[in-house]
Structures are given as structure tokens and as C-alpha cells.
Design an enzyme around this catalytic site. Sequence first.
Site, PDB file in Angstrom:
ATOM      1  N   HIS E  30       0.816  -1.226   0.000  1.00  0.00           N
ATOM      2  CA  HIS E  30       0.000   0.000   0.000  1.00  0.00           C
ATOM      3  C   HIS E  30       0.847   1.271   0.000  1.00  0.00           C
ATOM      4  O   HIS E  30       0.365   2.335  -0.381  1.00  0.00           O
ATOM      5  CB  HIS E  30      -0.921   0.044   1.218  1.00  0.00           C
ATOM      6  CG  HIS E  30      -1.819  -1.151   1.362  1.00  0.00           C
ATOM      7  ND1 HIS E  30      -2.684  -1.311   2.397  1.00  0.00           N
ATOM      8  CD2 HIS E  30      -1.974  -2.265   0.599  1.00  0.00           C
ATOM      9  CE1 HIS E  30      -3.333  -2.465   2.276  1.00  0.00           C
ATOM     10  NE2 HIS E  30      -2.920  -3.060   1.190  1.00  0.00           N
ATOM     11  N   TRP E 146      -1.102 -16.763   0.280  1.00  0.00           N
ATOM     12  CA  TRP E 146      -2.138 -15.734   0.282  1.00  0.00           C
ATOM     13  C   TRP E 146      -3.027 -16.042  -0.917  1.00  0.00           C
ATOM     14  O   TRP E 146      -2.596 -15.850  -2.058  1.00  0.00           O
ATOM     15  CB  TRP E 146      -1.502 -14.375   0.066  1.00  0.00           C
ATOM     16  CG  TRP E 146      -0.994 -13.554   1.192  1.00  0.00           C
ATOM     17  CD1 TRP E 146      -1.368 -12.266   1.488  1.00  0.00           C
ATOM     18  CD2 TRP E 146       0.021 -13.874   2.153  1.00  0.00           C
ATOM     19  NE1 TRP E 146      -0.648 -11.795   2.567  1.00  0.00           N
ATOM     20  CE2 TRP E 146       0.205 -12.755   2.997  1.00  0.00           C
ATOM     21  CE3 TRP E 146       0.798 -15.015   2.402  1.00  0.00           C
ATOM     22  CZ2 TRP E 146       1.130 -12.743   4.051  1.00  0.00           C
ATOM     23  CZ3 TRP E 146       1.707 -15.010   3.449  1.00  0.00           C
ATOM     24  CH2 TRP E 146       1.855 -13.891   4.266  1.00  0.00           C
ATOM     25  N   TYR E 148      -5.917 -14.837  -2.782  1.00  0.00           N
ATOM     26  CA  TYR E 148      -6.821 -13.691  -2.843  1.00  0.00           C
ATOM     27  C   TYR E 148      -7.533 -13.646  -4.187  1.00  0.00           C
ATOM     28  O   TYR E 148      -6.901 -13.439  -5.216  1.00  0.00           O
ATOM     29  CB  TYR E 148      -6.033 -12.392  -2.665  1.00  0.00           C
ATOM     30  CG  TYR E 148      -5.548 -12.110  -1.260  1.00  0.00           C
ATOM     31  CD1 TYR E 148      -5.764 -12.997  -0.207  1.00  0.00           C
ATOM     32  CD2 TYR E 148      -4.862 -10.934  -0.971  1.00  0.00           C
ATOM     33  CE1 TYR E 148      -5.317 -12.720   1.073  1.00  0.00           C
ATOM     34  CE2 TYR E 148      -4.413 -10.649   0.303  1.00  0.00           C
ATOM     35  CZ  TYR E 148      -4.642 -11.548   1.332  1.00  0.00           C
ATOM     36  OH  TYR E 148      -4.188 -11.274   2.594  1.00  0.00           O
ATOM     37  N   ARG E 150      -9.025 -12.049  -7.194  1.00  0.00           N
ATOM     38  CA  ARG E 150      -8.844 -10.710  -7.785  1.00  0.00           C
ATOM     39  C   ARG E 150      -8.903 -10.806  -9.308  1.00  0.00           C
ATOM     40  O   ARG E 150      -8.582 -11.845  -9.877  1.00  0.00           O
ATOM     41  CB  ARG E 150      -7.463 -10.127  -7.444  1.00  0.00           C
ATOM     42  CG  ARG E 150      -7.233  -9.683  -6.060  1.00  0.00           C
ATOM     43  CD  ARG E 150      -7.788  -8.308  -5.720  1.00  0.00           C
ATOM     44  NE  ARG E 150      -7.311  -7.898  -4.394  1.00  0.00           N
ATOM     45  CZ  ARG E 150      -7.661  -8.484  -3.236  1.00  0.00           C
ATOM     46  NH1 ARG E 150      -8.506  -9.498  -3.226  1.00  0.00           N
ATOM     47  NH2 ARG E 150      -7.171  -8.041  -2.084  1.00  0.00           N
ATOM     48  N   LYS E 180      -3.933 -18.011   3.489  1.00  0.00           N
ATOM     49  CA  LYS E 180      -4.426 -16.775   4.120  1.00  0.00           C
ATOM     50  C   LYS E 180      -5.508 -16.265   3.180  1.00  0.00           C
ATOM     51  O   LYS E 180      -5.254 -16.041   1.989  1.00  0.00           O
ATOM     52  CB  LYS E 180      -3.279 -15.772   4.255  1.00  0.00           C
ATOM     53  CG  LYS E 180      -3.669 -14.444   4.882  1.00  0.00           C
ATOM     54  CD  LYS E 180      -2.443 -13.611   5.271  1.00  0.00           C
ATOM     55  CE  LYS E 180      -2.823 -12.244   5.815  1.00  0.00           C
ATOM     56  NZ  LYS E 180      -2.548 -11.135   4.896  1.00  0.00           N
ATOM     57  N   ILE E 181      -6.726 -16.132   3.707  1.00  0.00           N
ATOM     58  CA  ILE E 181      -7.859 -15.767   2.856  1.00  0.00           C
ATOM     59  C   ILE E 181      -8.697 -14.684   3.525  1.00  0.00           C
ATOM     60  O   ILE E 181      -8.595 -14.463   4.738  1.00  0.00           O
ATOM     61  CB  ILE E 181      -8.762 -16.991   2.571  1.00  0.00           C
ATOM     62  CG1 ILE E 181      -9.157 -17.648   3.905  1.00  0.00           C
ATOM     63  CG2 ILE E 181      -8.092 -17.981   1.650  1.00  0.00           C
ATOM     64  CD1 ILE E 181     -10.326 -18.582   3.771  1.00  0.00           C
ATOM     65  N   GLY E 206      -7.066  -9.939   8.616  1.00  0.00           N
ATOM     66  CA  GLY E 206      -7.750  -8.934   9.431  1.00  0.00           C
ATOM     67  C   GLY E 206      -8.520  -7.940   8.599  1.00  0.00           C
ATOM     68  O   GLY E 206      -9.641  -7.562   8.912  1.00  0.00           O
ATOM     69  N   GLY E 207      -7.933  -7.502   7.509  1.00  0.00           N
ATOM     70  CA  GLY E 207      -8.604  -6.528   6.636  1.00  0.00           C
ATOM     71  C   GLY E 207      -8.498  -5.115   7.164  1.00  0.00           C
ATOM     72  O   GLY E 207      -7.681  -4.814   8.033  1.00  0.00           O
ATOM     73  N   GLY E 233      -2.992  -7.047  10.652  1.00  0.00           N
ATOM     74  CA  GLY E 233      -2.001  -5.981  10.579  1.00  0.00           C
ATOM     75  C   GLY E 233      -2.549  -4.662  11.052  1.00  0.00           C
ATOM     76  O   GLY E 233      -2.442  -4.314  12.232  1.00  0.00           O
ATOM     77  N   ARG E 234      -3.193  -3.959  10.102  1.00  0.00           N
ATOM     78  CA  ARG E 234      -3.623  -2.593  10.398  1.00  0.00           C
ATOM     79  C   ARG E 234      -4.514  -2.478  11.627  1.00  0.00           C
ATOM     80  O   ARG E 234      -4.390  -1.530  12.400  1.00  0.00           O
ATOM     81  CB  ARG E 234      -4.336  -2.021   9.170  1.00  0.00           C
ATOM     82  CG  ARG E 234      -3.378  -1.724   8.058  1.00  0.00           C
ATOM     83  CD  ARG E 234      -4.106  -1.481   6.743  1.00  0.00           C
ATOM     84  NE  ARG E 234      -4.639  -2.734   6.216  1.00  0.00           N
ATOM     85  CZ  ARG E 234      -5.390  -2.824   5.115  1.00  0.00           C
ATOM     86  NH1 ARG E 234      -5.713  -1.723   4.452  1.00  0.00           N
ATOM     87  NH2 ARG E 234      -5.824  -3.995   4.697  1.00  0.00           N
TER      88      ARG E 234
END
Lengths: 258, 258, 258, 258, 258
Positions: E30, E146, E148, E150, E180-181, E206-207, E233-234
Site C-alpha cells: 500500500h 495468500w 486472494y 482478484r 491466508k484468505i 484482518g482486513g 495488521g492494520r
Amino acid sequence: MATNESKTMNNVLVGRKNLCILAYDQGFEHGPTEFDEKNVDPEYILNIAREGGFDAVILHEGVAARYWQKDRDVPLVIKLNGKTAFRAGEEPFSPQLCTVAKAHTLGASAVGYTIYVGSGREAEMMREFSKIEDEAHDLGMAVIAWMYPRGASVAGRENEKEVIAYAARLGLEMNADFVKIPSAKTYEDMQWIVKAAGRTGVLVQGGKQRDNEMFLEDMKIAMRSGASGVAVGRNVWKNADPIGLSKSLIAVVRNEHV
Amino acid sequence: MATNESKTMNNVLVGRKNLCILAYDQGFEHGPTEFDEKNVDPEYILNIAREGGFDAVILHEGVAARYWQKDRDVPLVIKLNGKTAFRAGEEPFSPQLCTVAKAHTLGASAVGYTIYVGSGREAEMMREFSKIEDEAHDLGMAVIAWMYPRGASVAGRENEKEVIAYAARLGLEMNADFVKIPSAKTYEDMQWIVKAAGRTGVLVQGGKQRDNEMFLEDMKIAMRSGASGVAVGRNVWKNADPIGLSKSLIAVVRNEHV
Amino acid sequence: MATNESKTMNNVLVGRKNLCILAYDQGFEHGPTEFDEKNVDPEYILNIAREGGFDAVILHEGVAARYWQKDRDVPLVIKLNGKTAFRAGEEPFSPQLCTVAKAHTLGASAVGYTIYVGSGREAEMMREFSKIEDEAHDLGMAVIAWMYPRGASVAGRENEKEVIAYAARLGLEMNADFVKIPSAKTYEDMQWIVKAAGRTGVLVQGGKQRDNEMFLEDMKIAMRSGASGVAVGRNVWKNADPIGLSKSLIAVVRNEHV
Amino acid sequence: MATNESKTMNNVLVGRKNLCILAYDQGFEHGPTEFDEKNVDPEYILNIAREGGFDAVILHEGVAARYWQKDRDVPLVIKLNGKTAFRAGEEPFSPQLCTVAKAHTLGASAVGYTIYVGSGREAEMMREFSKIEDEAHDLGMAVIAWMYPRGASVAGRENEKEVIAYAARLGLEMNADFVKIPSAKTYEDMQWIVKAAGRTGVLVQGGKQRDNEMFLEDMKIAMRSGASGVAVGRNVWKNADPIGLSKSLIAVVRNEHV
Amino acid sequence: MATNESKTMNNVLVGRKNLCILAYDQGFEHGPTEFDEKNVDPEYILNIAREGGFDAVILHEGVAARYWQKDRDVPLVIKLNGKTAFRAGEEPFSPQLCTVAKAHTLGASAVGYTIYVGSGREAEMMREFSKIEDEAHDLGMAVIAWMYPRGASVAGRENEKEVIAYAARLGLEMNADFVKIPSAKTYEDMQWIVKAAGRTGVLVQGGKQRDNEMFLEDMKIAMRSGASGVAVGRNVWKNADPIGLSKSLIAVVRNEHV
């Protein structure tokens, strides 16, 4: 002494200032349309190279492997990549078709590789050249970069001073021993190009066949402006008296170099 | 003696001037639509090759591995790359599908590789061919380049003298022992093509099935113009009397070579 | 004896004429939408394979590594490449996701690889398959080629006799021990396909789930036409009585092979 | 002590907080249009580097190999990749043209590599950089990442705080010892960028030639905000008194670093 | 015991059912826009990981090499690939930027790799992942994929049960130790996803940052449905009291796992 000079110290071409090289890669690049009954035969060319007194001859792998003889012929430059005339509309690309190791086995003193500077695929050719340069220098061979401006980004500017000077400079930046480039338009342009190339020698190409005197005059100007030699083909082996012309040419190159 | 001749000095095909080779790569290139109940079976073909007296037979890896027997069959040429008939609209490309080492293990005397000259992907095939050429010569195998003009840049010109001569010459420049090419339109065209190929031998392809006499006449003309032999398939193994025709063909090839 | 048969001489699958293989690669190819609470669990499948009497089970690497046990389960076929159902609109491509060496370490008796014949990317898959074929045979493993017609060039013709026969033949040309192909429409079509594949065995796929009798009848026809076996999945493990159906199927395969 | 610091512990550049580096890669990146009769000659530049008191000089391979001398010149940074000015319209890409091993052989203390952050080809450059980073650190060389925002996705935002901070941070995430970045617009922006780079040192580029005082003021601000040094070229070697300016610059860098 | 479990038998993460992992790869993915003056500093994060009691911390190579210390910090997961936020409009691709060997040298217990499931470039990432998986398991490291959803083919369906279940299942098929999903919408969906993943553990991400209670409630539901842990994380390091929240989170994870 700068670092990478040692391995090619005894190379027959490296450091020379008055080279006269006979190019015969047109069978690949242009096809047999360039040839007649005599010069279609590589033996005819090798004979001109010997009798005319050239310093080296440029061949692709197959012709070298099947005709060139170490104990008989002039020193060999193998042109490692090649492009046919068929794909004219595309951004030009010329893939490596002979390894440096094979060129060495065949007895070559130098390898040649074309980079179409300005082509949409110049990055691929530069990358490939950089590997070749390492391998050839490691084996004590000289490296000659054909630095030819081509492709849409330089269309119509292929003979401009700054374009050729840039092409020549790239040869120095990538550690070529010699760059083979087109002639510039003026003596002053040529001087700047030679300066831009620095310690990388400049070989001027012969180009399309023309009148003997015009051709020799062009080569004279190139040598006076500081070029390290010439690499010519069609002007010589399409000539009615190739050995006579060769001798005149070599006299010019030997006398005029700075 | 030129440099790379030594390793293939004892090869059963190299240097031959009157070769008759039976091609059976159509199962890959065209699919079983070419076959009937008899010639769909590789044993039927291998029998023709033996009884008909051919110098070699051309197979893809799997057929070679599962049918060809060293102590029984005629010398083996493995076709290393292949292209199916499904992707007809594209610029043709034929990827390598068998390594040189595997061909050697299987007992092949030569390897074959198609380059679609003029294709938008010719550079890829030339690059791949150049590696194969090195590997095969190192193992003492002969190298046969199928030099077939194809693709938009040569559309409609596939049988023109200059196009075929260029294709043949490229085989020499890339160090093939033989090029396999289509027949040219005239005897004179064929002579120029053979000249352009120099010390690389020219093998003329058989092409589509036609009348016995027409077929034999075409092969006769090719041999007289200096070709080193023929590589034929459908004309023989689709024939009602394949062994009879083979013998006539071989007589032509043996008698007519220059 | 032909050349490459020796290394796989003792392989449990090579040369077999009445194989019954249970496929469980749908978790990768179709996703869990194919599964219910029972058959989502690989243990459930491995139990069917054992109790039903199958000759082998087809798994992707991760399921093999985490569930299959050499001393307990039936012989293992690892499917080396895979394609998700997400990219349905594209010319199909299935990349290799498990090495042959890893499959060997995991105890596999055979490796499988899908080639989408007719796809715009068939050349890439054929090239990758050709390397796998060498590696697997060197390690004594059998090689099964999923030869599935797919892509715009064969759209609507995936079940035509000539298309499937071509796909099967390509498996022979590329040296697969077995091809796994869709069923053809008629018994006569199937016979021609088996003939085109020659010494490469033909495994017929089960396809979408259908009525037990219809399914067994299809398998019977395939075996009578000369197929070397069947490779089935959903018809068995989606069945209410998978072990019962497996036993019926195996009886058919054992009795009907030519 | 963190893991990878050990191998470069004795490197002449790693860990330095007040570096003054002279860049001369413009012959490749811009061509000789940047040069005049004096600075076209690499000897002229190397003399400025020595006499001006720079900590290092940045050269491409060929210029390093043919001009730089270990026992005479200041420490060497070899710029490993390069992009010509010809392909201006494209998403920028700069291929590796010199190996890390060659740079090491030539005596370099550090290698440089440009990543055009935001370019459609940034992934390719990041991947190539990651290999270079490993190789260079293994040989005890410092790694300098030119992190230049470029391409359609960042067009017009190349000098924004968040864009440069992101570029600098990526250098830390990829384990560069230094990032070379453009100056930000304000002192506060510069501070945030230095913070984002963490233990990766920030080298500010000199950029286009401008007035001596403006140039020195920009460098002063950069150093006060925490940068680890400057990497400048044209402002110095296009200057009428390059050695005088160099000494002023070095005084600024030495005095102002935090 | 199934085949590949032996090498990672003593790994600190493999087989765990209640993992709490702190993710700090956002500097790459990011950019520093996610950060403030405190959490821009990796030391701040490593302190939270230690004091908060996390089982592992996720870092990119450079941050690991320059900050993480084996004898001080919690076990290390190195994220091997990365994608910047600049190229948002494209089918997502994340290239490998750190080798498995380097991760091992740096002391990592596990490696992570993102596959954008459904992306036009998923095949490239799957292929790269499959090599990483082999290398990491050979070195006794755990492998976290991971997975994901997309890209255009799954746009708007990234959180659907079947899409996530497919992504998770692919992780099992490719032999990841953990996937990790993203969280699914309901408890029932989550249960099916965990079932689809079989013996591959599910780590819930976590998102975006949200209210403490909502966040903890989401994690509780995930653990009850059978997930093997969380990777956050965040929500933690953007929190005003990160260590307090960490302790609450870990209590939830330890208590709720099935």
C-alpha cells in the site's frame, strides 16, 4: 592500464587504428538476390580477402564452418546474430544464432552483433549483447557492435549526427572494442561521433555499391576524422575488379588514419 | 578441411549426394486424416523403408521410440519439432518437442527441425535451431533443416525462386548439413537454389500425392539440377504399390545425381 | 524390442490393457462446487479407490502429499498441471505445478499432464509435456497425456472422430504411454481412434455424472473398441453407492478388453 | 545486529551519512547531446571526481572498463542497467546490461540499478533488482536503487511526497542500502521520505543544471532533512568551474548531515 | 503418516491450530500512506509483536534483513512476492522478489506468497508458487499461500463462499501448509471453506481497520468455524493501544479454536 584490456591484449584486431575488414553476411541479411554466379560462392570471397590483403573477413557460422580455413584464410569475425529481409515492416530484432564458444571453436578472432538502436526491441538486443561481450572478452576475442539506428523512433534520422553519435557512444558504454556504424554526412559530424565513442574504435560501413572514386573518397574522409577502420562488402565483391579495388582501399585506410 | 566437418565425418548421411529418405511425420503435422487402415500403422511404413531400400526414415520421437529398431530398420532421422494443423490462421511456429540427446539415445543418425522462413516467429525458430545444430554436431549427428517459406510476409510467394533460394541459403548460413525445401518451378530456378545453398546439401520434398510418372519426373529434374536427394512421404506410402514405386524412385535418384 | 520400453518395463501401469483409474483432480479443475460434505474429503475418495479395487488414483500434489499413503493406498498418478475454472473465456492453458522429481518422491507410479489440443497455447503445453515425458520415463514412471480438444480452433468439434483421433495420435507421436481422451460418438469412431494411437494406450474419460447403466454401457463400448482402460471420477464418487458401482465398472473393464 | 549487515560491514559506502557521488551515466541515458568537447571525455570526469574530492563515481561498464583505474580513481559505482532516450513514449524499462560479477571484477564498490516505479514494467525491474541485490551483497558490494517514479500511472505526480515516499520505502522493503530519488518539494516532505526509507539511506539526485546557489541550497535542505548524501552529475561537470563547485558541495554535505 | 510431513515436522508453525500472526507487508503493498510517525518504523511493529505475544511477524526481505533479530524477535515469515498499488487497473500480478534460500538465511520459519486467484496472470503465480513450495519444504520452512480472489473474472465476487472455498482448496491442491484468505460472510460459509481446505490450515486476514469489538467478533467467528488462526495488521498496529488489543485477540484465538 584499465581493467579489461588484459585479456584481449594479444588479439589481432584490438587496438588497431587502420583496419580493413571484408563483410560477407549479406547472404543472411539480404538473401542471394545480392549475389551473382561468382560471389554466391564463399570461396570467391575468401580469395578476395586473401589476395586483396584484408585484415579480417566477416561470416556467419555456417559459411565459416564449411569454407574458412585457419591456416589459409585471413582472420575471422563471426557475426553472431542475424535477421532476414522478410520481416521488413516490424520493429527490427536480430536474434543470436551462434554462441561465443562455437565462434571460438571455429577459430574466430572476433565476434559481431547487431543492435538496432531505437528499435522497440533494442532492450532485448542490448541484454543479449552484454552477455556476449563478457563471454567473448573472457576468451580473448574482440567484440564488434553493429550499432545501427532503426525503427519507428528514429525513422528518417538514421544518418543524423546526434543519432549516430548516440549509437556509437552506447557501444563504448557497453564495452564494445569496435562499433560498426553508418557514415555521417560531414567530416565534422564524423569527428564528433569518433569523439563520442572514446576508446571504442569506430568502423565505418561501406553501404550500397557505388562508383569506385566516390566510395574511396568516403572512406578517406572517415579515416581522417579518426575512425579506426572500415568494414565493407558489396562495394568490393560486386566490383568487376575486387582485388584491384581492395588494394586501393587498403592504401587509403593505411595512409589516412590519424 | 573446414572446421566442423570432423565430428560428422563418419555419419551415414553427411556428404551424401544421392539420398532417398522416407518421411512419416504427417501423423503430427496433418493428423490421421492422411492415413488409411494400412499406413496408419508405423510398422507398415518401416517395412516400406526397408524393402523399398530407403537411406533413412523420418519419425517423431514417440513413433521412433515405440516402433523403430536399430538392428532391423533403416537409419533414423528424428524430427525434433512439430506443429499441428489446428492453428492454421496464425503466423506458423513449430516448437522443439524432443531433445537432441533423446534423439541420440533413440539411435538417430540425424535430427530434423522446421524453420518457417518469413513467419512472424522465424526468429524464435532460428534461435532454437541454432542450439540444436550445435548439440547434434557435437554428437556426430547430421542436421537437416526444413526451410519452408510460410506466413503473411511470403504469402503467395512460397514457390518463387528467390524465396526458396533465400530459405536454402539461410540453411547454409546456419550450418545445416541439409535443407529440405519445396521444389522450384523450373530447372534453372532449382540450379540457382542449389548454388545458393553451397556446401549445404539440398533435399527436395515430395509434396502432395500425384501421378507416379509426374512425381518421378519432378524428382529427376531436381537431382539433375544438383540436389543431394529427396525426402518423400505421401507419394510413396499412399501408393498402391509403395515398394515398386520406391525402387523406381531410388533408381532415378542414384542415376541422375550430378 | 523398441528403444524406450526398457526403463518402464516394471512399471505397474505400463502395457496394461484393462486399467480402471479413479480421478480426483476436480478440486483444482472445477473447485469445491463439485463436492458435497462427504467427497470433499480426500480420505473418502482414497477409501473408494481401495475398497472399489481401482488400479490407481489421480491426485494433485498437495492432496497426494497430505493424504495418500504408499503402504495403504492404490498406486498413485500425480496430475502435474492444472487450470482453474476462472479463466473460462481464454484459449486454455494449464501450467506445470509439480515437478516430475517431486511426484517421484511422493511415490507416484505415473504422471499426468493435460494438453489442450487446438488451443492457441498448445505449443507451450506440448513443449512442457515433452520435458516431462523424458524426466518421467528416466525415473521409470508411466506418462499419461490428457489430450483434450479445446479452444476456438476446435470449438463445436471436440467430440468429432477426426479431432479426437488427431489428439490421440499426437500422444503417440510425443511418446505418451497412455492418452486420456473423451469418448467418441460411435463404436467405429472409437476403433479408428484406438488405431491412430497405435502402441500408446487409450484411456477413456468418464465425463459428467449420468445414470449407472448408461455410464457402464459407454465404458463397455470403449473397452470393446480396443481402449486400454478408463479413468473416471464424478460418476463414481458422486454415486450413492460408489463401491458397488466401482465393482460393476471393474468387471466390465476386465471382461471387455480385446 | 540485524542479519545481512555483516557481509558489507567493511564496504566503503555502506552506513555512510554524508556521501557525495559523481554521476556520469548520461552518455547512456541521454546520449552525447548532454556533452561538450570537454565532458564527452571520461578522463575529464574522473579528474573532477578525484580533484573535487567525491566519495565515488558512477559509470556504466564500458567506461569503467576502459577508463577507471583502481589505484588512481575514487571508488566506483557501476550502473548495471540502462535505457536509451529513443523509446520515450513507452512504459519505461531498463534492462540489466552488466552482471554483478563483472562489476566486482572491474573493482566496483557498489552497483546501481534503476526501477521505474509505477511503470507498466516495474515488476520485471523489481524482479531483476532482487537478484542483483542478493549477488551484490554476497560479494560485499553496496546496492543503490535508483527509485524513479515514471509511467502513465504516476504521470504528473513524479514529485509528490507520497509517490516519492512510496518509491523510497520500496527500496527499504527490497533491501537496498541506498535509494537515489528526486528531491521532494518541501523540507517537510523530504523528512517524511527519509523516515519512510528507514535504515535504507536516501541519496538525492542533482537533476537538471541550474544556478550554483540554487543547486547548493537544494542539497543543503536535503541533507538537513536526513538524507545520507547526494548523487549529482550535470550540475557539476557542465559547470565552468567544476572543481570549485564540487568543493562547495562537499562542504555542504559534510556540514549539514544530521 | 503422509509423505511430505516429515521435513517440516519440527517447524514452529506447521500443524498449529491457534496461530496469531502480525502482518507488516503494507509498506510494499500500500505504501507509507498507511503509516503514521510511529508505525512507519519497523521497530515499533517488532515491539508490538513481542510484547503483544504474537506467534510470528510477516515482513518483506529488506525490513527483515535490517530490523528483525533472531535472538530478540518473534518467529519470522518472509513475504516473498509483492505488488505495488500503482498498477491498479491491470490484472494483478505479484512477482517473487526474495528467494527461499535468502529467506532461510535471514532466519525465517515460513515463507508467504500471494496468488491472485482468477487473475489473468494466475497461471504465472501458481507456477512460481509451486517452485517456492518445493524449496521451502526442502528447507523445513512452512509455506503460507495468500489466496486472494482478484481480477476481472471474479470482480464483485471476491467474498462469495464458493469463490473463497475454491481459492482455499487450490492451496491444498498445491500443498500449502496454510492459506491466508479473506473472511467469508457467514459462519456457515466459513465452515465450508475450512472443510474445502482439508489438511491445509486456514488463516483469516484482518482486513481494513474497524472497531475493536467488531474486529474481535469477526476473529472469534472465524476460529469457531475451524480456522487455524489469524493474520492481522492494520487493526493492530493502527490501534491506539496495540498491545492491549493484541492480548485480547490472542485470548480469543487461543480459546475459540475448535
